[in-house]
Write an enzyme that holds these catalytic residues in place. Structure first.
Site, PDB file in Angstrom:
ATOM      1  N   ASN A   1       0.874  -1.171   0.000  1.00 42.07           N
ATOM      2  CA  ASN A   1       0.000   0.000   0.000  1.00 42.07           C
ATOM      3  C   ASN A   1       0.913   1.223   0.000  1.00 42.07           C
ATOM      4  OD1 ASN A   1      -1.707   2.108   0.516  1.00 42.07           O
ATOM      5  ND2 ASN A   1      -2.326   1.408   2.555  1.00 42.07           N
TER       6      ASN A   1
ATOM      7  N   ASN B   1       3.438   4.457 -10.207  1.00 47.76           N
ATOM      8  CA  ASN B   1       2.245   4.443 -11.053  1.00 47.76           C
ATOM      9  C   ASN B   1       0.939   4.391 -10.252  1.00 47.76           C
ATOM     10  OD1 ASN B   1       0.584   3.558 -13.591  1.00 47.76           O
ATOM     11  ND2 ASN B   1       0.299   1.911 -12.088  1.00 47.76           N
TER      12      ASN B   1
ATOM     13  N   TYR C   1      -7.362  15.201  -7.052  1.00 49.00           N
ATOM     14  CA  TYR C   1      -6.525  14.470  -8.022  1.00 49.00           C
ATOM     15  C   TYR C   1      -5.556  15.427  -8.722  1.00 49.00           C
ATOM     16  CZ  TYR C   1      -5.513  11.302 -11.946  1.00 49.00           C
ATOM     17  OH  TYR C   1      -4.896  10.500 -12.882  1.00 49.00           O
TER      18      TYR C   1
HETATM   19  P1  NAI Z   1      -6.156   1.740 -12.533  1.00 47.47           P
HETATM   20  O1  NAI Z   1      -7.193   2.153 -11.566  1.00 47.47           O
HETATM   21  O2  NAI Z   1      -6.501   0.730 -13.577  1.00 47.47           O
HETATM   22  O3  NAI Z   1      -4.841   1.260 -11.779  1.00 47.47           O
HETATM   23  C1  NAI Z   1      -4.342   1.892 -10.645  1.00 47.47           C
HETATM   24  C2  NAI Z   1      -3.564   0.890  -9.847  1.00 47.47           C
HETATM   25  O4  NAI Z   1      -3.105   1.527  -8.641  1.00 47.47           O
HETATM   26  C3  NAI Z   1      -4.420  -0.305  -9.437  1.00 47.47           C
HETATM   27  O5  NAI Z   1      -3.702  -1.491  -9.671  1.00 47.47           O
HETATM   28  C4  NAI Z   1      -4.628  -0.092  -7.950  1.00 47.47           C
HETATM   29  O6  NAI Z   1      -4.752  -1.288  -7.211  1.00 47.47           O
HETATM   30  C5  NAI Z   1      -3.347   0.639  -7.576  1.00 47.47           C
HETATM   31  N1  NAI Z   1      -3.490   1.341  -6.298  1.00 47.47           N
HETATM   32  C6  NAI Z   1      -4.495   2.156  -5.915  1.00 47.47           C
HETATM   33  N2  NAI Z   1      -4.297   2.567  -4.647  1.00 47.47           N
HETATM   34  C7  NAI Z   1      -3.133   1.991  -4.232  1.00 47.47           C
HETATM   35  C8  NAI Z   1      -2.392   2.031  -3.024  1.00 47.47           C
HETATM   36  N3  NAI Z   1      -2.798   2.729  -1.957  1.00 47.47           N
HETATM   37  N4  NAI Z   1      -1.240   1.323  -2.964  1.00 47.47           N
HETATM   38  C9  NAI Z   1      -0.825   0.608  -4.013  1.00 47.47           C
HETATM   39  N5  NAI Z   1      -1.466   0.522  -5.174  1.00 47.47           N
HETATM   40  C10 NAI Z   1      -2.620   1.216  -5.285  1.00 47.47           C
HETATM   41  O7  NAI Z   1      -5.666   3.103 -13.201  1.00 47.47           O
HETATM   42  P2  NAI Z   1      -4.749   3.393 -14.476  1.00 47.47           P
HETATM   43  O8  NAI Z   1      -5.595   4.096 -15.451  1.00 47.47           O
HETATM   44  O9  NAI Z   1      -3.978   2.216 -14.879  1.00 47.47           O
HETATM   45  O10 NAI Z   1      -3.787   4.511 -13.833  1.00 47.47           O
HETATM   46  C11 NAI Z   1      -2.429   4.316 -13.522  1.00 47.47           C
HETATM   47  C12 NAI Z   1      -1.814   5.663 -13.211  1.00 47.47           C
HETATM   48  O11 NAI Z   1      -1.944   6.516 -14.339  1.00 47.47           O
HETATM   49  C13 NAI Z   1      -2.488   6.385 -12.045  1.00 47.47           C
HETATM   50  O12 NAI Z   1      -1.518   7.077 -11.300  1.00 47.47           O
HETATM   51  C14 NAI Z   1      -3.390   7.374 -12.751  1.00 47.47           C
HETATM   52  O13 NAI Z   1      -3.672   8.488 -11.949  1.00 47.47           O
HETATM   53  C15 NAI Z   1      -2.541   7.731 -13.947  1.00 47.47           C
HETATM   54  N6  NAI Z   1      -3.304   8.306 -15.044  1.00 47.47           N
HETATM   55  C16 NAI Z   1      -4.257   7.576 -15.706  1.00 47.47           C
HETATM   56  C17 NAI Z   1      -4.971   8.143 -16.723  1.00 47.47           C
HETATM   57  C18 NAI Z   1      -6.002   7.394 -17.497  1.00 47.47           C
HETATM   58  O14 NAI Z   1      -6.639   8.002 -18.359  1.00 47.47           O
HETATM   59  N7  NAI Z   1      -6.217   6.114 -17.275  1.00 47.47           N
HETATM   60  C19 NAI Z   1      -4.750   9.547 -17.121  1.00 47.47           C
HETATM   61  C20 NAI Z   1      -3.718  10.217 -16.375  1.00 47.47           C
HETATM   62  C21 NAI Z   1      -3.030   9.597 -15.375  1.00 47.47           C
END
Ligand code: NAI
Length: 246
Positions: free
Chosen positions: A62, A89, A154
């Protein structure tokens, strides 16, 4: 390109983090796949990473919890013999207009996205300094550069990551440690899958390339930033957004 390197990716059991893990593995890096809740998905991701002929292991972490990050970083250094690349990430959204946003929702997004990034850097930086090398790649967002209604928490967390990235680049540049941020626009993942369809359509209309991006678009930049080709790039924020924020 990344042979004999060890990459640590947070929030890597799905979405962009998983794509980055596979791209790093494809480039030859051993990967530590960090997950928060879903051990099954993390183990599946490891199995797939291993098919690239590298070592891969899953670790529960976490990122909002400093001790959890400390324990995991020490464990990985012990298991893999070191860390070369850190990809911050993990991230969450808790969108609401500021007038309706609770203190808890503000804090939890800052704790995961911004403090989580600090927690991981703080627990790997001594190791990088000792080795006199390291690559840190932080996943920010164009929201942090533009602001976005409904995302005060965010956008603030992602803007904070940019300040953190530039400071780390300045503090550690002389030790051959680079720190860069990637600012994705709208990328097709579970995170954007949760958005209302009308919002996605209106986003597409604003994107010069008229489509959402793919996780691989982010992953290929992460591999480049981790590679020798990017050894003199630090403190940068690189947008991957189909032109959304020009
Ligand atoms: P997602 O929701 O599919 O994946 C996020 C991951 O972070 C998940 O595996 C989740 O379990 C993990 N996570 C959440 N809280 C956590 C914690 N406290 N400790 C450890 N792991 C934790 O989201 P996605 O789209 O793959 O996003 C990945 C990154 O990219 C994030 O930082 C997001 O903000 C960023 N991002 C995504 C965009 C999009 O359009 N999908 C746009 C801009 C940035």
């Amino acid at each position: 390109m990344l042979k004999n390197k060890v990459a640590v990716i947070t929030g890597a059991s799905r979405g962009i983090g998983k794509a980055i893990s596979f791209a790093m593995a494809e480039a030859g890096a051993d990967v530590a796949i960090l997950y928060n809740g879903n051990v099954v998905k993390a183990e599946e991701a490891c199995k797939e990473a291993i098919t690239y002929g590298v070592r891969a292991a899953a670790y529960q972490c976490n990122v909002a919890d400093f001790n959890s990050c400390q324990n995991v970083c020490n464990l990985i250094i012990n298991d893999f013999g070191g860390i070369d690349i850190l990809v911050n990430n993990a991230g969450i959204t808790k969108d609401k207009l500021l007038m309706q946003m609770s203190e808890e929702d503000f804090d939890s997004v800052i704790d995961t996205n911004l403090k989580g990034t600090f927690n991981m850097i703080r627990n790997t930086c001594k190791h990088f300094i000792k080795k006199r090398s390291g690559r840190i790649i932080n996943i920010s967002s164009v929201s942090g550069m533009m602001g976005n209604p409904g995302q005060a928490n965010y956008a603030a967390s992602k803007a904070g990551i940019i300040g953190l990235t530039k400071t780390v680049a300045k503090e550690f540049g002389a030790r051959n440690i680079t720190c860069n941020a990637i600012a994705p626009g709208f990328i097709e993942t579970d995170m954007t899958g949760a958005l209302p369809i009308e919002m996605l359509e209106s986003a597409k209309a604003q994107i010069p390339m008229k489509r959402l991006g793919n996780s691989k678009d982010i992953a290929s930049l992460a591999v480049f930033l981790a590679s020798d080709m990017a050894s003199y790039i630090t403190g940068e924020v690189i947008k991957v957004d189909g032109g959304l924020y020009i």
